[in-house]
Design a protein around this motif. Structure first.
Motif, mmCIF file in Angstrom:
data_model
loop_
_atom_site.group_PDB
_atom_site.id
_atom_site.type_symbol
_atom_site.label_atom_id
_atom_site.label_comp_id
_atom_site.label_asym_id
_atom_site.label_seq_id
_atom_site.Cartn_x
_atom_site.Cartn_y
_atom_site.Cartn_z
ATOM 1 N N ASP A 49 39.789 42.612 32.105
ATOM 2 C CA ASP A 49 41.077 42.714 31.943
ATOM 3 C C ASP A 49 41.819 41.846 33.028
ATOM 4 N N ARG A 50 42.391 40.736 32.697
ATOM 5 C CA ARG A 50 42.807 39.820 33.843
ATOM 6 C C ARG A 50 41.900 39.270 34.740
ATOM 7 N N ASP A 107 42.165 36.378 27.090
ATOM 8 C CA ASP A 107 42.313 36.055 28.621
ATOM 9 C C ASP A 107 42.105 34.536 28.659
ATOM 10 N N SER A 145 49.227 26.710 34.921
ATOM 11 C CA SER A 145 48.693 27.807 35.081
ATOM 12 C C SER A 145 47.338 27.474 35.980
ATOM 13 N N LEU A 147 43.137 29.369 37.127
ATOM 14 C CA LEU A 147 42.257 30.573 37.198
ATOM 15 C C LEU A 147 41.336 30.193 38.443
ATOM 16 N N PHE A 170 42.147 35.549 36.154
ATOM 17 C CA PHE A 170 43.064 34.716 35.511
ATOM 18 C C PHE A 170 44.576 35.206 35.854
ATOM 19 N N ASP A 171 44.823 36.005 36.535
ATOM 20 C CA ASP A 171 46.099 36.406 37.353
ATOM 21 C C ASP A 171 46.099 36.016 38.680
#
Length: 189
Positions: A49-50, A107, A145, A147, A170-171
């Motif tokens: 998650d993220r 993601d 964006s 990553l 990813f965050d």
């Protein structure tokens, strides 16, 4: 095929890194595979998650047909990340794990088909007497964006340095918070 070995004498702006940046610039990620230990699968207990925990390597299949492979590499006390850029038609390397297609993971949704415009590098000195080596790569995309792919693993809500595991972050705020003692910069460079 261009292979950047982390313990080769790498200096900021070295010819190999400049060649890598040039080869990837403007290309877009089309597919993503994580290389897991044989029989392990993914996520199977790995964070997803993220940020994703990956055992062995991350393979980015580009729209041009090229493949970019990021993996951890160790040689005694030297610890870093290796990058292999395979031009279309180049034979693949032999990683001893199972490749798992994760292109459809939510993601990755906002990164697929978007051009890479830059690659930043976070450096560290893993042990006394070792040269400076990359421990994280920050991929910047045309849609603003980014990553990060870094050495490490999940620990609670954060991360901890681990030389034989990878994180895909990813965050942006998580990437900025992830720092290791052997580096003056966070994972996002």
């Amino acid at each position: 095929m261009l292979v950047i070995n982390p313990w080769a004498a790498l200096a900021h702006g070295s010819a190999g890194l400049a060649e890598l940046r040039e080869a990837v610039a403007g290309d877009a990620v089309r597919t993503v595979r994580y290389v897991a230990l044989r029989g392990e699968g993914w996520p199977n207990g790995h964070r997803e998650d993220r940020a994703h925990e990956v055992d062995m390597a991350v393979e980015l299949g580009m729209e041009s047909g090229a493949v970019l492979v990021l993996s951890w590499a160790m040689d005694g006390v030297n610890e870093g990340m290796a990058i292999e850029f395979r031009s279309p038609g180049d034979a693949g390397g032999s990683l001893s794990g199972d490749p798992i297609d994760v292109s459809n993971h939510i993601d990755w949704e906002s990164f697929l088909g978007v051009s890479i415009v830059g690659i930043g590098i976070a450096w560290h000195i893993p042990n006394e007497g070792c040269p400076k080596m990359p421990w994280a790569y920050n991929f910047k995309f045309s849609n603003e964006s980014s990553l990060v792919i870094a050495l490490g693993e999940s620990e609670g809500a954060g991360f901890t340095y681990m030389p034989d595991a990878l994180l895909v972050i990813f965050d942006k705020s998580l990437a900025a918070e992830y720092k290791i003692p052997a580096s003056a910069t966070p994972s996002c460079g």
